[in-house]
Design a protein around this motif. Structure first.
Motif, PDB file in Angstrom:
ATOM      1  N   MET A   1      -5.718   2.628  -4.552  1.00  0.00           N
ATOM      2  CA  MET A   1      -5.759   1.831  -5.754  1.00  0.00           C
ATOM      3  C   MET A   1      -6.185   2.733  -6.909  1.00  0.00           C
ATOM      4  SD  MET A   1      -7.742  -1.745  -6.524  1.00  0.00           S
ATOM      5  CE  MET A   1      -9.381  -1.195  -6.165  1.00  0.00           C
ATOM      6  N   SER A   2      -5.399   2.691  -7.974  1.00  0.00           N
ATOM      7  CA  SER A   2      -5.738   3.492  -9.143  1.00  0.00           C
ATOM      8  C   SER A   2      -5.254   2.791 -10.413  1.00  0.00           C
ATOM      9  CB  SER A   2      -5.096   4.877  -9.038  1.00  0.00           C
ATOM     10  OG  SER A   2      -3.690   4.763  -9.043  1.00  0.00           O
ATOM     11  N   LEU A   3      -5.900   3.134 -11.522  1.00  0.00           N
ATOM     12  CA  LEU A   3      -5.487   2.572 -12.800  1.00  0.00           C
ATOM     13  C   LEU A   3      -4.154   3.173 -13.214  1.00  0.00           C
ATOM     14  CD1 LEU A   3      -8.811   2.530 -14.829  1.00  0.00           C
ATOM     15  CD2 LEU A   3      -7.621   0.602 -13.805  1.00  0.00           C
ATOM     16  N   THR A  48       1.615 -10.079 -11.124  1.00  0.00           N
ATOM     17  CA  THR A  48       2.150  -9.220 -12.186  1.00  0.00           C
ATOM     18  C   THR A  48       1.042  -8.752 -13.125  1.00  0.00           C
ATOM     19  OG1 THR A  48       2.778 -11.104 -13.596  1.00  0.00           O
ATOM     20  CG2 THR A  48       4.467 -10.223 -12.096  1.00  0.00           C
ATOM     21  N   PHE A  49       0.040  -9.599 -13.342  1.00  0.00           N
ATOM     22  CA  PHE A  49      -1.080  -9.204 -14.199  1.00  0.00           C
ATOM     23  C   PHE A  49      -1.833  -8.024 -13.588  1.00  0.00           C
ATOM     24  CE2 PHE A  49      -5.580  -9.513 -15.425  1.00  0.00           C
ATOM     25  CZ  PHE A  49      -5.437  -9.287 -16.787  1.00  0.00           C
ATOM     26  N   VAL A  50      -2.161  -8.113 -12.321  1.00  0.00           N
ATOM     27  CA  VAL A  50      -2.882  -7.009 -11.661  1.00  0.00           C
ATOM     28  C   VAL A  50      -2.020  -5.752 -11.648  1.00  0.00           C
ATOM     29  CG1 VAL A  50      -3.866  -6.201  -9.476  1.00  0.00           C
ATOM     30  CG2 VAL A  50      -4.348  -8.525 -10.277  1.00  0.00           C
ATOM     31  N   LYS A  51      -0.734  -5.906 -11.318  1.00  0.00           N
ATOM     32  CA  LYS A  51       0.165  -4.747 -11.254  1.00  0.00           C
ATOM     33  C   LYS A  51       0.401  -4.128 -12.637  1.00  0.00           C
ATOM     34  CE  LYS A  51       2.319  -3.548  -7.963  1.00  0.00           C
ATOM     35  NZ  LYS A  51       2.116  -2.503  -6.964  1.00  0.00           N
ATOM     36  N   SER A  52       0.086  -4.853 -13.704  1.00  0.00           N
ATOM     37  CA  SER A  52       0.213  -4.311 -15.056  1.00  0.00           C
ATOM     38  C   SER A  52      -0.742  -3.154 -15.298  1.00  0.00           C
ATOM     39  CB  SER A  52      -0.070  -5.401 -16.095  1.00  0.00           C
ATOM     40  OG  SER A  52       0.898  -6.402 -16.055  1.00  0.00           O
ATOM     41  N   PHE A  53      -1.856  -3.147 -14.577  1.00  0.00           N
ATOM     42  CA  PHE A  53      -2.915  -2.181 -14.858  1.00  0.00           C
ATOM     43  C   PHE A  53      -3.391  -1.381 -13.649  1.00  0.00           C
ATOM     44  CE2 PHE A  53      -3.298  -5.814 -17.743  1.00  0.00           C
ATOM     45  CZ  PHE A  53      -3.045  -5.167 -18.934  1.00  0.00           C
ATOM     46  N   ILE A  54      -3.035  -1.816 -12.459  1.00  0.00           N
ATOM     47  CA  ILE A  54      -3.552  -1.166 -11.249  1.00  0.00           C
ATOM     48  C   ILE A  54      -2.408  -0.913 -10.271  1.00  0.00           C
ATOM     49  CG2 ILE A  54      -5.129  -1.387  -9.292  1.00  0.00           C
ATOM     50  CD1 ILE A  54      -6.814  -3.282 -11.013  1.00  0.00           C
ATOM     51  N   ALA A  55      -2.315   0.303  -9.779  1.00  0.00           N
ATOM     52  CA  ALA A  55      -1.380   0.628  -8.708  1.00  0.00           C
ATOM     53  C   ALA A  55      -2.093   0.324  -7.395  1.00  0.00           C
ATOM     54  CB  ALA A  55      -0.974   2.096  -8.778  1.00  0.00           C
ATOM     55  N   VAL A  56      -1.606  -0.669  -6.684  1.00  0.00           N
ATOM     56  CA  VAL A  56      -2.274  -1.143  -5.471  1.00  0.00           C
ATOM     57  C   VAL A  56      -1.212  -1.526  -4.442  1.00  0.00           C
ATOM     58  CG1 VAL A  56      -2.419  -3.518  -6.346  1.00  0.00           C
ATOM     59  CG2 VAL A  56      -4.053  -2.760  -4.633  1.00  0.00           C
ATOM     60  N   ASN A  57      -1.584  -1.480  -3.184  1.00  0.00           N
ATOM     61  CA  ASN A  57      -0.694  -1.860  -2.098  1.00  0.00           C
ATOM     62  C   ASN A  57      -0.237  -3.311  -2.291  1.00  0.00           C
ATOM     63  OD1 ASN A  57      -0.543  -3.355   0.680  1.00  0.00           O
ATOM     64  ND2 ASN A  57       0.023  -1.228   1.078  1.00  0.00           N
TER      65      ASN A  57
END
Length: 127
Positions: A1-3, A48-57
């Protein structure tokens, strides 16, 4: 997980948010849309909100969103919005919700399953 800022997901988030506002305001009298479709879309909006700012599984995020949604629904069972002092009709009262429903949890599960299928189909198309 990264920004990591992702414009595609920001745009999708805005479009989904506007869809939710449209459902809550203009389409509120269409029972199926207000009662079910909004709950299916809201988990996709969170994704989509989380994926807007964080690269996560993707799979872990979908599972986390489903658990989070269920926790909010359980909090509704205990009237958490009222216990936190939010007035009926206030924005936070509406966001948190005020009534527990197994149907809502089913809609969240359908939304998460839909997300999972879309992601899997998208990854197959990239190969």
């Amino acid at each position: 997980m990264s920004l990591k800022f992702n414009l595609k997901y920001v745009i999708l988030t805005i479009l989904l948010f506007l869809t939710e506002v449209l459902i809550a305001t203009v389409l509120k009298d269409i029972f199926f849309v207000r009662a079910y479709l909004g709950d299916v879309i809201v988990v996709i909006l969170l994704y989509t909100f989380v994926k807007s700012f964080i690269a996560v599984n993707n799979e872990k995020l979908i599972l986390a969103i489903f658990i989070f949604s269920c926790m909010i629904e359980i909090a509704q069972y205990f009237n958490i919005a009222e216990k936190l002092g939010f007035q009926r009709g206030s924005l936070m009262y509406v966001v948190i919700g005020n009534s527990f429903s197994w149907i809502d949890i089913t809609c969240y599960a359908i939304g998460c399953l839909l997300l999972y299928v879309i992601i899997k189909l998208n990854s197959l198309n990239r190969k």
